[in-house]
Design a protein around this motif. Structure first.
Motif, mmCIF file in Angstrom:
data_model
loop_
_atom_site.group_PDB
_atom_site.id
_atom_site.type_symbol
_atom_site.label_atom_id
_atom_site.label_comp_id
_atom_site.label_asym_id
_atom_site.label_seq_id
_atom_site.Cartn_x
_atom_site.Cartn_y
_atom_site.Cartn_z
ATOM 1 N N ALA A 187 0.799 -1.254 -0.118
ATOM 2 C CA ALA A 187 0.008 -0.053 0.048
ATOM 3 C C ALA A 187 0.782 1.006 0.107
ATOM 4 N N PRO A 188 0.451 2.109 -0.525
ATOM 5 C CA PRO A 188 1.097 3.382 -0.624
ATOM 6 C C PRO A 188 1.142 4.182 1.053
ATOM 7 N N VAL A 189 2.032 4.992 1.305
ATOM 8 C CA VAL A 189 2.114 5.571 2.422
ATOM 9 C C VAL A 189 2.401 7.071 2.573
ATOM 10 N N ARG A 190 2.104 7.527 3.892
ATOM 11 C CA ARG A 190 2.350 9.035 3.762
ATOM 12 C C ARG A 190 2.768 9.343 5.546
ATOM 13 N N ALA A 191 3.363 10.228 5.841
ATOM 14 C CA ALA A 191 3.724 10.590 7.128
ATOM 15 C C ALA A 191 2.365 11.192 7.470
ATOM 16 N N THR A 192 1.701 10.779 8.565
ATOM 17 C CA THR A 192 0.545 11.292 9.057
ATOM 18 C C THR A 192 0.776 11.574 10.840
ATOM 19 N N GLY A 193 1.755 10.926 11.294
ATOM 20 C CA GLY A 193 2.244 10.935 12.820
ATOM 21 C C GLY A 193 1.549 9.596 13.279
ATOM 22 N N LEU A 194 2.118 9.327 14.456
ATOM 23 C CA LEU A 194 1.689 8.027 15.006
ATOM 24 C C LEU A 194 0.311 7.994 15.639
ATOM 25 N N PRO A 195 -0.528 7.230 15.417
ATOM 26 C CA PRO A 195 -2.032 7.286 16.039
ATOM 27 C C PRO A 195 -1.855 7.390 17.389
ATOM 28 N N PRO A 196 -2.805 8.107 18.201
ATOM 29 C CA PRO A 196 -2.878 8.056 19.502
ATOM 30 C C PRO A 196 -2.557 6.498 20.296
ATOM 31 N N GLY A 197 -1.992 6.530 21.279
ATOM 32 C CA GLY A 197 -1.746 5.502 21.922
ATOM 33 C C GLY A 197 -0.701 4.443 21.486
ATOM 34 N N VAL A 198 -0.139 4.550 20.333
ATOM 35 C CA VAL A 198 0.838 3.929 19.700
ATOM 36 C C VAL A 198 2.152 4.347 20.331
ATOM 37 N N ARG A 199 3.092 3.488 20.817
ATOM 38 C CA ARG A 199 4.532 3.813 21.324
ATOM 39 C C ARG A 199 5.196 2.642 20.813
ATOM 40 N N MET A 200 6.582 3.111 20.784
ATOM 41 C CA MET A 200 7.669 2.171 20.386
ATOM 42 C C MET A 200 8.017 1.189 21.747
ATOM 43 N N MET A 201 8.371 0.032 21.756
ATOM 44 C CA MET A 201 8.674 -0.904 22.850
ATOM 45 C C MET A 201 9.992 -0.693 23.323
ATOM 46 N N ASP A 202 10.220 -0.796 24.705
ATOM 47 C CA ASP A 202 11.586 -0.436 25.225
ATOM 48 C C ASP A 202 12.344 -1.796 25.054
ATOM 49 N N HIS A 248 3.140 5.291 8.638
ATOM 50 C CA HIS A 248 3.788 6.371 8.955
ATOM 51 C C HIS A 248 5.259 6.366 9.040
ATOM 52 N N VAL A 249 5.625 5.149 9.837
ATOM 53 C CA VAL A 249 7.083 4.854 10.032
ATOM 54 C C VAL A 249 7.779 4.789 8.769
ATOM 55 N N THR A 250 7.033 4.232 7.768
ATOM 56 C CA THR A 250 7.827 3.616 6.353
ATOM 57 C C THR A 250 7.969 5.081 5.880
ATOM 58 N N ALA A 251 6.985 6.046 5.653
ATOM 59 C CA ALA A 251 6.936 7.175 4.974
ATOM 60 C C ALA A 251 7.932 8.186 5.343
ATOM 61 N N THR A 252 8.285 8.167 6.749
ATOM 62 C CA THR A 252 9.246 8.934 7.434
ATOM 63 C C THR A 252 10.713 8.245 7.316
ATOM 64 N N GLN A 253 10.923 7.085 6.619
ATOM 65 C CA GLN A 253 12.167 6.502 6.182
ATOM 66 C C GLN A 253 12.316 6.955 4.914
ATOM 67 N N GLY A 254 11.426 7.573 3.930
ATOM 68 C CA GLY A 254 11.699 8.079 2.729
ATOM 69 C C GLY A 254 11.205 7.106 1.658
#
Length: 242
Positions: A106-121, A202-208
């Motif tokens: 699917a095509p992607v674009r940077a929209t910001g992380l959805p609310p509640g989503v965070r990176m694991m430690d 979003h993450v993929t789009a921010t990687q160009g």
């Protein structure tokens, strides 16, 4: 008429010419390495000249490819067939390959992380990877894969030590994306899956990158992926060659 495979030449490891009576009529690209781990040989690409098609060259070439991969200690073969390619689909079916999984993109674009989503430690990542490896291997065994091959495929899917950490919504909802590919997606509800797919985009789009892909071994997330704009690109087929 004799059809054989011949190495294409120095510096082209895994590339073979399909020869009929000594003359090249096409080519095939093979590798013992791929996304399903050690023990699975891949037919990455096969092509026969248009003027030489429908004469059995591709069929003989694939059988020869299986022998080559068996000689390299592979116990299973896999073939990637573009979605909608009827000729290639008919060929792999005739040779005993069974549909395994499907790659969608699917095509992607940077929209910001959805609310509640965070990176694991780091500790969360290690615990989740161990649990996901066990779950993935168990699912493959239940689908008929031999235990060692199932373990190898599950390990290959999750063995990305340099990839960014997975993202989570909590409560078992996790997406792991690296280099434009969703390595894993677990979600208890379709709504969670849809949210995590947006995060992966979003993450993929921010990687160009311009699109994100996912391999679906079953239909668990098929509907939500389609709703998120993913379209089938490739069907993977496989068979044992013990």
């Amino acid at each position: 008429m004799t059809t054989t495979l011949r190495p294409a030449g120095p510096g082209r490891d895994g590339v073979y010419s399909i020869c009929a009576n000594g003359r090249s009529v096409g080519g095939v690209h093979l590798t013992p390495l791929g996304p399903w781990g050690a023990g699975t040989g891949w037919i990455l690409h096969i092509q026969v000249l248009p003027s030489r098609r429908r004469r059995g060259h591709a069929c003989v070439a694939m059988l020869a490819a299986e022998e080559i991969m068996r000689g390299r200690r592979c116990t299973r073969m896999a073939a990637a067939v573009p979605e909608g390619n009827r000729a290639a689909t008919g060929l792999v079916q005739a040779l005993g390959y069974a549909p395994d999984s499907r790659r969608l993109a699917a095509p992607v674009r940077a929209t910001g992380l959805p609310p509640g989503v965070r990176m694991m430690d780091p500790d969360e990542r290690d615990a989740w990877c161990a649990a996901e490896l066990h779950r993935c291997a168990a699912d493959l065994r239940a689908a008929g894969w031999a235990a060692p091959v199932a373990q190898a495929r599950a390990q290959a899917r999750l063995d990305h030590p340099t990839a960014p950490a997975p993202y989570t919504l909590g409560e078992g909802a996790v997406v792991w994306v690296a280099h434009g590919v969703i390595l894993a997606l677990t979600a208890p509800t379709p709504a969670d899956a849809a949210t995590l797919l947006r995060a992966a985009g979003h993450v993929t789009a921010t990687q160009g990158l311009h699109e994100v892909a996912i391999e679906l071994p079953d239909d668990t997330h098929a509907k939500v992926c389609t709703g998120a704009g993913f379209a089938p690109r490739t069907r993977y087929w496989g068979k044992p060659i013990l």
